[in-house]
Design a protein around this motif. Structure first.
Motif, short mmCIF file in Angstrom:
data_model
loop_
_atom_site.label_atom_id
_atom_site.label_comp_id
_atom_site.label_asym_id
_atom_site.label_seq_id
_atom_site.Cartn_x
_atom_site.Cartn_y
_atom_site.Cartn_z
N LEU A 180 60.90 44.53 86.21
CA LEU A 180 60.03 45.67 85.87
C LEU A 180 58.64 45.48 86.45
N TYR A 181 58.24 44.22 86.69
CA TYR A 181 56.91 43.96 87.25
C TYR A 181 56.76 44.59 88.63
N ASN A 182 57.85 44.68 89.37
CA ASN A 182 57.80 45.30 90.69
C ASN A 182 57.45 46.78 90.58
N GLN A 183 57.95 47.42 89.53
CA GLN A 183 57.66 48.84 89.32
C GLN A 183 56.24 49.05 88.83
N LEU A 184 55.76 48.16 87.95
CA LEU A 184 54.44 48.33 87.35
C LEU A 184 53.35 47.61 88.13
N LYS A 185 53.72 46.82 89.15
CA LYS A 185 52.77 46.01 89.91
C LYS A 185 52.01 45.09 88.97
N SER A 186 52.74 44.32 88.19
CA SER A 186 52.11 43.36 87.28
C SER A 186 52.41 41.94 87.78
N CYS A 187 53.33 41.24 87.14
CA CYS A 187 53.72 39.90 87.56
C CYS A 187 54.98 39.53 86.79
N PRO A 188 55.73 38.51 87.25
CA PRO A 188 56.93 38.10 86.50
C PRO A 188 56.58 37.67 85.09
N THR A 237 50.11 34.17 85.10
CA THR A 237 49.31 35.38 84.89
C THR A 237 49.79 36.16 83.67
N HIS A 238 51.09 36.21 83.48
CA HIS A 238 51.64 36.90 82.31
C HIS A 238 51.18 36.22 81.02
N ARG A 239 51.26 34.89 80.99
CA ARG A 239 50.83 34.17 79.79
C ARG A 239 49.33 34.30 79.58
N LEU A 240 48.56 34.30 80.68
CA LEU A 240 47.12 34.48 80.55
C LEU A 240 46.79 35.84 79.94
N ALA A 241 47.51 36.89 80.35
CA ALA A 241 47.28 38.23 79.79
C ALA A 241 47.55 38.24 78.29
N VAL A 275 49.78 43.36 80.64
CA VAL A 275 49.86 43.62 79.19
C VAL A 275 50.80 44.79 78.92
N LEU A 276 50.70 45.86 79.71
CA LEU A 276 51.62 46.99 79.53
C LEU A 276 53.06 46.56 79.81
N HIS A 277 53.25 45.70 80.80
CA HIS A 277 54.57 45.17 81.10
C HIS A 277 55.12 44.40 79.90
N ALA A 278 54.28 43.52 79.32
CA ALA A 278 54.71 42.76 78.14
C ALA A 278 54.98 43.68 76.95
N ALA A 279 54.18 44.73 76.80
CA ALA A 279 54.40 45.67 75.69
C ALA A 279 55.73 46.41 75.85
N LEU A 280 56.04 46.82 77.07
CA LEU A 280 57.32 47.50 77.31
C LEU A 280 58.49 46.57 77.02
N LEU A 282 60.98 55.38 76.69
CA LEU A 282 60.53 54.22 77.45
C LEU A 282 60.72 54.43 78.94
N GLN A 283 61.80 55.09 79.33
CA GLN A 283 62.00 55.37 80.75
C GLN A 283 60.90 56.29 81.29
N GLN A 284 60.55 57.30 80.50
CA GLN A 284 59.47 58.20 80.93
C GLN A 284 58.13 57.48 81.00
N ILE A 285 57.88 56.60 80.02
CA ILE A 285 56.61 55.86 80.02
C ILE A 285 56.55 54.92 81.21
N SER A 286 57.64 54.23 81.51
CA SER A 286 57.66 53.31 82.65
C SER A 286 57.43 54.07 83.95
#
Length: 976
Positions: A445-453, A458-462, A772-777, A796-800
């Motif tokens: 999902l990170y690829n879709q949201l441009k976040s991180c694995p 970085t995910h843990r830091l967020a 953070v949005l990635h982790a929330a989803l 959730l699909q619409q939000i993503s």
């Protein structure tokens, strides 16, 4: 003549009765609107199906009209139905009632849970409402009300419209309407009474029947039967008997700093309060006749347990406080701040350290200053440094740290678990395989949201910054944590420690920019570490080779493919000084070129492995693949900067040539490595290895008749001024370890560390917001999987999808991001409601007596979340009805106990559990109804015995602070 000459006789007034008045213009305007909406003539519609008012689609259209300078809004409400072409025969009936009169007697849509108030009171499927404009005062005076009603009556009569037309009068919050519906020879008057208190004589069915009978004034005896529909609504507000399923957080552990990987690795979820505030039970008796039921001021047969129909709706709490939503909201607030880290924390640590160092250097400088006042024994270095440190401790005021040391150490240990391991094992540490699985859709999902694995640093830091911001000091704690994080990054760079939790390789452009920067720093550490390890290994190997008298070619250059294949070019470096810069002097360049050619003739360097069966065209020696420099990794901002520089060069010949030279740095390096590994090679040999498509082979027959295969460069390589030819001529035979580095890891690492140090807390949170949005989803998906809510999955699909479109933009709009967070909060509230209802109805509590009862309860709870009102199968005797009954009984018991009533006897408790309705109980099972709705219908001739039998209807609402009568009374106007 005298009379004609009288001046008074010349003054006269002519009244032009052909000029329309304001009232007539208003009526005309209403008629025009009715014509525009094609509401003229009789209306044809299909018979109403049961529940169609709730499940069907209601539409409306509005226009503005004026009465002089007073603005009105006229609105057409109607139920969208398929065209009733097959029912055209109704149009042929001259005496057919208007469609609204037919709806007055329809019992299929009594008490619709979600509809316009006029639909609920009068049961009509189509109507028009004239109400005062938005900024206009209410119509209170009787004269104005009468004028409007007469206008409506004239407009209906002139146009032949059979749609009921209502006028809103009195204050808007009272919802008072008066209207009329006209048909061929018939008319229905819609009247309304609204009081704040219920008169005692009309507080029951008997008194309302008397009102209805007196109003219709039927001359027939006996009176035709009156159809009665009754609905009592009971409200349950006390949920003390149901434990709220949300587990409270361990505040003691959070405040004491006892936080480990579990707390910092997870986002909180759930509502802090019960999101279900009330449960409304509607007990309905759909069709009764007078005499079957008794309800008067002394006795009533209307027991809700005996009602044939139950329906339930839940009232949700307005904006319930949800943990995940609070975390996201507070985190997002930091994005709007503008302070720097130094402004938030005050003087930085670096400044304090600099001041300390300056004081100590001053202490040392005093040793060289001539002074006769200072004793000789106090001019020692130790005494000067001691006095300087003492003065620093005395004058320094250490501010209180925003983050507790225990909390900070726990966070850093969670972010960098490799720090607790032995130094020898640090290089072997890799991120563990965490959920979700790397092959799953959620992981990518990170690829879709441009976040991180989701298992990256970085995910843990967020997650840590989100937790620190909410629980441990807000933005000051965030700034403090970020300072410590940057210091850790610099420590790892200076000590060659790889960064834990980052995938090896170049920056992943699918991730956020901060993640790319950390990956770039990790690449620099890898290069530096490999170079330093190469120094050690080369020095030790050289010592061993010299002691053993190793033969020529046994060094790194002569290593076999099996040994050299897995090594980077940096590992062959002897020292950092061997990466030479370009020489500008012509003579030196010629000497270096001659020296390189002599060295290439004597000994090849930088070989990786042989290239299959290929040989050099001139010498017929094996062609070797050289050890080459890896291309420089780049982050997306560097790529964008490079593209802008190349674009500014323009389209001229000089600009194109300069652009080509800038892009050929890697090509020149590879050519030099190839020349060093293959002495005596030509450009044809290089092209055959580097770009096989540009090496064209053809069969040629010589003079002796032998067929030979000859190769030559492609057409594009033979173009005059080709960059490959120019680069080959200028390339020297230099192995990769002696070339100028394509990737200066020291420079790039310092650029990354400088970039990180300059980040404001607001900029940091903007970088981490996709994470953070990635982790929330992921958290919501995890919680939803336990509840199995289809509506949540679709949301959730619409939000993503919407979040991916927003986050892909370089500068996303804050308003749109706020909308995404609001949608996530709404989804969290839905899941919290589902858990609350399941807990209340025992779906998850293991109290099911039969499996089919549990399935029925699950379907019931899921319907409560999706629909405005849900029918209870079996009424009070079904599985859901039994649970609802127990809930009301428990609430009544608690209420009775709070009123210091007598405790129940054991026998009475047994009777209570059995659900009986024994009069000996100390209190009833249900509280008094919060609202009573009684619907009376009949069909009688009015106003004379010989008139047509027309529908009559009276809807009664009895509440604690409201008494409303909405009546539709029809009359035969043929002879009246």
């Amino acid at each position: 003549m005298a009379a004609d000459s009288d001046p008074e006789s010349e003054v006269f007034e002519i009244t032009d009765f052909t000029t329309a008045s304001e009232w007539e213009r208003f009526i005309s305007r209403v008629e025009e609107v009715l014509n525009d909406w094609k509401l003229i003539g009789s209306r044809v519609g299909k018979p109403l199906e049961k529940g169609e008012y709730t499940s069907g689609t209601w539409e409306e259209s509005s226009q503005e009209i004026s009465f002089a300078d007073f603005k009105f809004s006229i609105t057409h409400h109607y139920l969208k139905q398929e065209s009733a072409e097959n029912d055209g025969r109704d149009e042929l009936e001259e005496d057919a009632y208007p469609l609204a009169m037919q709806d007055l007697l329809c019992i299929n849509n009594d008490f619709p849970p979600r509809a316009h108030c006029l639909v609920r009171w009068f049961g009509v499927r189509e109507f028009v409402v004239i109400s005062p404009g938005a900024n206009c005062e209410a119509i209170i005076s009787e004269s104005k009300c009468s004028l409007l009603l007469s206008s409506v009556s004239i407009a209906l009569a002139n146009t032949g419209c059979q749609v009921p037309l209502f006028v809103q009068i009195q204050q808007k919050h009272r919802k008072m309407f008066s209207g009329e519906c006209q048909g061929p020879g018939v008319r229905s008057d819609f009247e309304m009474v609204h009081l704040r208190r219920v008169p005692s004589q009309y507080n029951h069915l008997s008194g309302l029947l008397d009102i209805f009978k007196n109003k219709i004034g039927c001359p027939l005896t006996p009176l035709p039967p009156i159809n009665i529909s009754i609905r009592f609504t009971y409200v349950l507000q006390d949920w003390q008997q149901c434990s709220w399923p949300q587990q409270p957080p361990d505040f003691d552990a959070l405040l004491a700093g006892e936080v480990g990987g579990v707390e910092f690795g997870k986002l909180p979820f759930g509502a802090c309060e019960d999101p279900i505030s009330e449960l409304h039970l509607a007990a309905t008796w759909p069709s009764l006749t007078e005499g079957i039921v008794v309800d008067n001021d002394v006795y009533s047969d209307l027991d809700p347990l005996q009602a044939p129909h139950w329906s339930v709706r839940v009232r949700t709490a307005e904006n319930p406080q949800c943990l995940l939503g609070e975390f996201l909201t507070e985190f997002f607030k930091i994005c709007c701040r503008k302070e720097t880290t130094e402004e938030i924390l005050g003087r930085s640590t670096a400044e304090e350290e600099g001041k300390e160092n300056s004081d100590i250097t001053q202490a040392l400088s005093k040793l060289t200053e001539p002074s006769t006042a200072v004793p000789i024994h106090k001019l020692s270095v130790s005494s000067m440094v001691h006095s300087a440190r003492k003065r620093i401790r005395r004058h320094r005021r250490v501010p209180e740290s925003p983050l507790n040391n225990d909390v900070l150490n726990s966070i850093l240990l969670y972010l960098f678990p490799d720090a607790a391991l032995d130094k020898a094992d640090v290089s072997e540490v890799r991120p563990p395989q965490q959920s979700p699985d790397r092959q799953s859709e959620d992981y990518h999902l990170y690829n879709q949201l441009k976040s991180c694995p989701s298992d990256s640093l970085t995910h843990r830091l967020a997650l840590c910054i989100c937790m620190v911001n909410f629980h441990h000091g807000g933005v000051r704690a965030v700034a403090h944590l970020w300072q410590e994080f940057v210091l850790e990054m610099r420590y790892r760079w200076e000590n060659n420690c790889l960064i834990y939790g980052l995938a090896s390789g170049p920056p992943d452009l699918r991730c956020c920019l901060l993640h790319q920067k950390l990956q770039m720093l990790n690449c620099c550490i890898e290069r530096k570490k490999a170079r330093d390890d190469g120094k050690k290994s080369s020095s030790s190997d050289g010592a061993r080779d010299r002691s053993r008298g190793a033969p020529e070619g046994a060094g790194p250059e002569g290593a076999g493919p099996a040994e050299a294949a897995g090594k980077s070019w940096d590992s062959w470096s002897d020292s950092e000084d061997e990466f030479f810069e370009c020489v500008s002097d012509t003579e030196e360049m010629k000497e270096d070129k001659e020296e390189a050619e002599n060295r290439s003739r004597s000994k090849p360097e930088g070989r990786l492995q042989p290239h299959g069966t290929h040989t050099l065209l001139n010498t017929q020696e094996p062609l070797y693949i050289p050890i080459t420099q890896e291309p420089a990794p780049m982050t997306e901002d560097l790529l964008e900067e490079q593209s802008e520089v190349l674009a500014k060069l323009g389209t001229s010949a000089e600009g194109a040539h300069l652009r080509a030279r800038m892009q050929s740095a890697c090509l020149l390096s590879d050519m030099e490595s190839f020349k060093a590994a293959n002495p005596g090679c030509t450009l044809l040999d290089f092209v055959r290895w580097y770009s096989p498509r540009d090496y064209v082979e053809e069969q040629v027959t010589d003079a002796d008749g032998r067929v030979e295969v000859r190769g030559e460069l492609s057409a594009r390589m033979k173009i005059p001024g080709n960059m490959w030819v120019e680069a080959w001529e200028t390339a020297r035979a230099t192995p990769a370890r002696r070339q100028k580095r394509l990737f200066d890891d020291t420079k790039e690492a310092e650029k990354v560390l400088h970039y990180l140090a300059l980040q404001k807390p607001s900029e940091l949170t903007r970088h981490l917001l996709p994470c953070v949005l990635h982790a929330a989803l992921l958290k919501i998906k995890e919680e939803e999987s336990a509840e199995d809510l289809p509506s949540v999955r679709s949301s959730l699909q619409q939000i993503s999808s919407s979040a991916s479109k927003i986050l892909r933009h370089p500068n996303p709009e804050f308003k749109k991001l706020e909308d995404v967070i609001s949608q996530l909060m709404a989804v969290e509230a839905v899941i919290a409601r589902a858990r609350s209802l399941k807990a209340k109805f025992g779906v998850c509590g293991g109290e099911r007596e039969r499996e089919e009862d549990g399935d029925e309860l699950e379907r019931f709870v899921s319907s409560l979340l999706e629909e405005p009102e849900v029918c209870v199968s079996g009424a009070g005797r079904g599985p859901a009805g039994n649970v609802i009954h127990k809930l009301f009984v428990s609430s009544q018991r608690l209420a009775d106990s709070s009123d210091e009533a007598a405790l129940l006897a054991p026998m009475e408790e047994e009777t209570l559990r059995s659900g009986g309705s024994d009069d000996r109980k100390a209190f009833p099972d249900f509280p008094p109804p919060a609202g009573r709705e009684i619907l009376l219908r009949t069909c009688v001739p009015r106003p004379a015995p010989y008139s047509k039998a027309l529908p009559q209807r009276l809807f009664c609402v009895l509440m604690r602070d409201e008494f409303r009568l909405a009546g539709a009374f029809s009359s035969d106007t043929s002879f009246f």
